[in-house]
Design an enzyme around this catalytic site. Structure first.
Site, short mmCIF file in Angstrom:
data_model
loop_
_atom_site.label_atom_id
_atom_site.label_comp_id
_atom_site.label_asym_id
_atom_site.label_seq_id
_atom_site.Cartn_x
_atom_site.Cartn_y
_atom_site.Cartn_z
N ALA A 131 0.87 -1.17 0.00
CA ALA A 131 0.00 0.00 0.00
C ALA A 131 0.91 1.22 0.00
CB ALA A 131 -0.89 -0.01 1.23
N GLY A 172 0.66 -4.96 0.79
CA GLY A 172 -0.50 -4.98 -0.10
C GLY A 172 -0.21 -5.67 -1.43
N GLU A 183 -0.58 -9.29 -0.73
CA GLU A 183 -2.03 -9.51 -0.55
C GLU A 183 -2.76 -9.50 -1.89
OE1 GLU A 183 -1.94 -6.26 2.35
OE2 GLU A 183 -3.04 -7.54 3.74
N GLU A 208 4.35 -5.35 7.39
CA GLU A 208 3.60 -4.30 8.09
C GLU A 208 4.03 -4.10 9.53
OE1 GLU A 208 2.30 -6.56 6.13
OE2 GLU A 208 0.93 -5.60 4.72
N1 DAK Z 1 4.63 3.18 -0.73
C1 DAK Z 1 5.02 4.36 -1.30
N2 DAK Z 1 6.18 4.52 -1.96
C2 DAK Z 1 6.99 3.45 -2.04
C3 DAK Z 1 6.66 2.19 -1.47
C4 DAK Z 1 5.40 2.07 -0.80
N3 DAK Z 1 4.96 0.93 -0.27
N4 DAK Z 1 7.67 1.32 -1.73
C5 DAK Z 1 8.60 2.02 -2.41
N5 DAK Z 1 8.19 3.29 -2.61
C6 DAK Z 1 8.90 4.36 -3.30
C7 DAK Z 1 10.11 4.80 -2.51
O1 DAK Z 1 9.75 5.73 -1.51
C8 DAK Z 1 10.96 5.44 -3.61
O2 DAK Z 1 10.42 6.72 -3.88
P1 DAK Z 1 11.40 8.03 -4.04
O3 DAK Z 1 12.18 8.09 -2.78
O4 DAK Z 1 12.24 7.70 -5.25
O5 DAK Z 1 10.43 9.16 -4.24
C9 DAK Z 1 10.67 4.57 -4.81
O6 DAK Z 1 9.44 3.89 -4.52
C10 DAK Z 1 11.74 3.53 -5.07
O7 DAK Z 1 11.93 2.79 -3.86
P2 DAK Z 1 13.37 2.56 -3.23
O8 DAK Z 1 14.31 3.65 -3.61
O9 DAK Z 1 13.18 2.28 -1.78
O10 DAK Z 1 13.84 1.23 -3.99
P3 DAK Z 1 14.84 0.11 -3.47
O11 DAK Z 1 15.08 -0.79 -4.62
O12 DAK Z 1 16.04 0.74 -2.79
O13 DAK Z 1 14.05 -0.69 -2.34
C11 DAK Z 1 12.11 -1.84 -1.42
C12 DAK Z 1 12.92 -1.46 -2.69
C13 DAK Z 1 10.82 -2.56 -1.91
C14 DAK Z 1 12.93 -2.83 -0.58
C15 DAK Z 1 11.79 -0.56 -0.61
O14 DAK Z 1 11.23 0.40 -1.49
C16 DAK Z 1 10.82 -0.81 0.49
O15 DAK Z 1 11.19 -1.35 1.53
N6 DAK Z 1 9.58 -0.36 0.26
C17 DAK Z 1 8.52 -0.46 1.25
C18 DAK Z 1 8.05 -1.87 1.34
C19 DAK Z 1 6.98 -2.03 2.37
O16 DAK Z 1 7.21 -1.90 3.55
N7 DAK Z 1 5.84 -2.31 1.83
C20 DAK Z 1 4.71 -2.66 2.67
C21 DAK Z 1 3.94 -1.46 2.89
S1 DAK Z 1 2.74 -1.75 4.13
C22 DAK Z 1 -3.77 -0.46 5.86
C23 DAK Z 1 -3.97 -0.67 4.53
C24 DAK Z 1 -3.08 -1.44 3.86
C25 DAK Z 1 -2.01 -1.97 4.48
C26 DAK Z 1 -1.81 -1.74 5.79
C27 DAK Z 1 -2.68 -0.98 6.49
N8 DAK Z 1 -4.64 0.43 6.59
C28 DAK Z 1 -5.68 1.13 5.92
C29 DAK Z 1 -4.34 0.70 7.96
C30 DAK Z 1 -0.95 -2.57 3.77
C31 DAK Z 1 0.26 -2.05 4.07
C32 DAK Z 1 1.39 -2.24 3.31
O17 DAK Z 1 1.36 -2.67 2.18
#
Ligand code: DAK
Length: 258
Positions: free
Chosen positions: A64, A109, A112, A132
């Site tokens: 997400a 997400g 998911e 998460e």
């Molecule tokens: N959201 C927004 N932007 C994201 C993102 C995300 N999930 N993942 C990556 N990006 C963006 C980065 O911020 C970066 O943007 P800029 O800085 O260039 O503006 C760009 O994409 C490229 O990412 P990286 O530079 O970080 O790329 P790397 O290859 O170095 O790293 C990575 C890739 C996938 C390991 C890293 O980006 C990362 O750790 N990303 C986050 C992964 C993550 O934690 N995803 C899970 C998110 S939690 C809910 C509803 C839904 C959910 C939960 C609650 N509620 C309503 C309460 C679900 C939640 C999730 O999905």
């Protein structure tokens, strides 16, 4: 502004691509709306018999959109989660097979979303996980419900409690994805898999998907009753007669979807 969710239909197969690579295809409101519009339109398109869902660039979907939800109030967070549930259920209930061609990161997400598809085929570069808890939240798009159903409670909790991503081979080992193929072959492998399945009787494919879902959701006894009714329905179809007759006549069946 360019469409985030791109759709291309060819010979009954729809390719749906989430194309927001600058944010690793993270799911914001616009992306969810794009997925909803795409699957609604494809569901109404009688020529469509299967879908491949994938991501542009190095991610399937990296979760997400953390930026978009960072300031959410509890009420907004709940609404966002319910919106995700609604769109993912639309994909899960799609009447034809949907393959997630997992081309890269499938985190939060993104994992998911892949689990809401019928099958998952991963490239060797894919990484999957539910990070998460590392962000102080829990999965909000179905991860607590679909992951244990797919891989079992223990393995699901390993992923959900550690928050650690796993590589494609490990995702395959635990049954989260059905196959791992080289990146360059991901789409051709997915197409070939679907072509093989779609050579089978169309009505039977629809009924088998429905029976699996009824059995999982309503319980075994209700599922068995539904199975028997669907089995009886097959006996009333031309394809059911053609398939069995072709076997007895030692020839290939010709299914008409009737
Ligand atoms: N959201 C927004 N932007 C994201 C993102 C995300 N999930 N993942 C990556 N990006 C963006 C980065 O911020 C970066 O943007 P800029 O800085 O260039 O503006 C760009 O994409 C490229 O990412 P990286 O530079 O970080 O790329 P790397 O290859 O170095 O790293 C990575 C890739 C996938 C390991 C890293 O980006 C990362 O750790 N990303 C986050 C992964 C993550 O934690 N995803 C899970 C998110 S939690 C809910 C509803 C839904 C959910 C939960 C609650 N509620 C309503 C309460 C679900 C939640 C999730 O999905």
């Amino acid at each position: 502004m360019a469409e985030i969710v791109k759709v291309h239909v060819e010979a009954g197969l729809a390719m749906v691509t989430i194309d927001r690579p600058e944010a690793l295809n993270a799911l914001n409101d616009e992306t969810l709306a794009g997925l909803e519009a795409a699957f609604t339109a494809l569901g109404n398109d009688k020529s469509v018999r299967a879908v491949i869902l994938t991501g542009a660039g190095k991610a399937f979907v990296a979760g997400a959109d953390i930026k978009a939800m960072a300031e959410n109030t509890p009420r907004e967070a709940r609404a966002f989660a319910r919106r995700g549930h609604q769109v993912f259920s639309l994909i899960e209930d799609f009447p034809h097979p949907v393959i997630a061609a997992v081309n890269g990161f499938a985190l939060g997400g993104g994992c998911e979303l892949a689990m809401a598809c019928d099958l998952r085929i991963a490239s060797e570069k894919a990484r999957a996980g539910q990070p998460e808890v590392k962000l102080g939240i829990i999965p909000g798009f179905g991860g607590t419900g679909r992951l244990p159903r797919l891989v079992g409670r223990g393995r699901a909790l390993e992923l959900l409690l550690s928050g650690d991503p796993i590589a494609a081979a490990e995702a395959h080992r635990i049954g989260l994805v059905g196959a791992v193929v080289p990146q360059a072959e991901l789409l051709s492998y997915s197409r070939a898999w679907l072509a093989k399945a779609l050579a089978n009787a169309p009505l039977a494919l629809g009924l088998v998907m429905e029976a699996v879902d009824v059995g999982l959701e309503a319980g075994l006894e209700a599922g068995l009753r539904f199975e028997a009714a669907a089995f009886a329905l097959c006996a009333a179809t031309g394809d059911g007669r053609e398939g069995t007759r072709a076997f007895l006549e030692k020839r290939r069946p010709v299914f008409a979807g009737k």
